[in-house]
Write a protein that holds these residues in place. Structure first.
Motif, PDB file in Angstrom:
ATOM      1  N   ARG A  78      -3.514   5.945   0.492  1.00 25.33           N
ATOM      2  CA  ARG A  78      -3.743   6.537   1.814  1.00 25.33           C
ATOM      3  C   ARG A  78      -3.046   7.894   1.842  1.00 25.33           C
TER       4      ARG A  78
ATOM      5  N   GLU B  86       0.833  -1.204   0.000  1.00 21.54           N
ATOM      6  CA  GLU B  86       0.000   0.000   0.000  1.00 21.54           C
ATOM      7  C   GLU B  86       0.869   1.256   0.000  1.00 21.54           C
TER       8      GLU B  86
ATOM      9  N   ARG C  50      -2.040  11.139   4.513  1.00 24.14           N
ATOM     10  CA  ARG C  50      -1.965  11.620   5.897  1.00 24.14           C
ATOM     11  C   ARG C  50      -1.551  13.087   5.888  1.00 24.14           C
TER      12      ARG C  50
ATOM     13  N   LEU D 102     -10.409   5.063  -2.680  1.00 24.63           N
ATOM     14  CA  LEU D 102     -10.568   3.929  -3.592  1.00 24.63           C
ATOM     15  C   LEU D 102     -10.974   4.435  -4.971  1.00 24.63           C
TER      16      LEU D 102
ATOM     17  N   ARG E  13      -5.963   1.799  -4.698  1.00 27.52           N
ATOM     18  CA  ARG E  13      -6.187   2.466  -3.408  1.00 27.52           C
ATOM     19  C   ARG E  13      -4.956   3.290  -3.040  1.00 27.52           C
TER      20      ARG E  13
ATOM     21  N   VAL F  59      -6.055  10.945   8.614  1.00 25.26           N
ATOM     22  CA  VAL F  59      -5.659   9.922   7.631  1.00 25.26           C
ATOM     23  C   VAL F  59      -6.880   9.580   6.784  1.00 25.26           C
ATOM     24  N   CYS F  60      -6.716   9.673   5.468  1.00 22.20           N
ATOM     25  CA  CYS F  60      -7.803   9.364   4.529  1.00 22.20           C
ATOM     26  C   CYS F  60      -7.435   8.132   3.707  1.00 22.20           C
ATOM     27  N   HIS F  61      -8.435   7.298   3.434  1.00 25.38           N
ATOM     28  CA  HIS F  61      -8.267   6.146   2.547  1.00 25.38           C
ATOM     29  C   HIS F  61      -9.161   6.341   1.330  1.00 25.38           C
TER      30      HIS F  61
ATOM     31  N   ASP G  92     -12.580   6.151   4.050  1.00 20.86           N
ATOM     32  CA  ASP G  92     -12.496   6.433   5.486  1.00 20.86           C
ATOM     33  C   ASP G  92     -11.681   7.695   5.700  1.00 20.86           C
TER      34      ASP G  92
ATOM     35  N   THR H 166       1.318   5.183   1.037  1.00 22.10           N
ATOM     36  CA  THR H 166       0.879   6.249   1.931  1.00 22.10           C
ATOM     37  C   THR H 166       1.589   7.533   1.528  1.00 22.10           C
TER      38      THR H 166
END
Length: 203
Positions: free
Chosen positions: A99, A29, A101, A90, A97, A86-88, A59, A31
């Motif tokens: 992430r 993933e 921050r 899609l 995906r 923190v955002c996720h 999220d 970030t």
């Protein structure tokens, strides 16, 4: 041929460039981190760039980094900003995906721009982060508590929030209503004093 993750990283760098202040890849993933000033522009590019197309905010949550990495030795292992969001995201159409921050620069009054105009799903997520962490979201249409009671004092997910809270509520039969008063419960240490060795033989 580049892997899907490598291609996404290339596309993110091409679209966001210097707006990315930090990037890490772990457990498959990506970030990203950016400055508060770049938060909205980065989010708009994540949504609208044709190679990114992050249509969904999955999220958004607050994080309190006070005492982060503290091993109990008394030495602070972390010295950065205290509060972050923190955002996720899609991308349904591109099946990818990411992430993001972002750290609030002011510890006393942490504030970030709202994402409600970019993704409407941010509304309740940001209310939750405000309620539990005290993070403010500028231009949010309805920033009020979401999970705690109307009379609640403080933000219960902050690391320095007391375990027993600040106020308690009870029904007063004389006044025939619920009243709030300072906590009267004695604070107690819930850590057990004796740790048994389960493997030891008792004679």
């Amino acid at each position: 041929m580049a892997t899907k993750l490598e291609q996404l990283l290339t596309n993110l760098q091409a679209a966001l460039g210097a707006k990315i202040s930090k990037q890490t890849v772990a457990l498959g993933e990506i970030t990203l981190e950016c400055a508060v000033a770049d938060y909205l522009p980065v989010c708009l590019l994540l949504r609208d760039d044709l190679n990114l197309k992050f249509e969904q905010l999955i999220d958004l949550c607050g994080v309190d980094y006070q005492a982060y990495g503290n091993d109990g030795s008394g030495e602070a292992a972390y010295s950065g900003a205290r509060y972050a969001v923190v955002c996720h995201f899609l991308s349904v159409s591109l099946n990818q995906r990411v992430r993001l921050r972002v750290f609030a620069t002011d510890t006393e009054f942490p504030v970030l721009p709202t994402l409600v105009e970019v993704w409407s799903a941010a509304n309740w997520f940001e209310r939750e982060a405000f309620d539990l962490f005290g993070i403010m979201f500028e231009n949010h249409p309805d920033l009020r508590r979401l999970l705690t009671d109307y009379g609640f004092v403080g933000h219960p997910f902050r690391k320095d929030f007391p375990m027993i809270g600040n106020v308690e509520m009870r029904y007063d039969p004389e006044q025939q209503r619920v009243i709030y008063q300072p906590v009267t419960i004695d604070e107690r240490n819930n850590v057990p004093r004796v740790i048994r060795n389960e493997g030891a033989h008792h004679g």
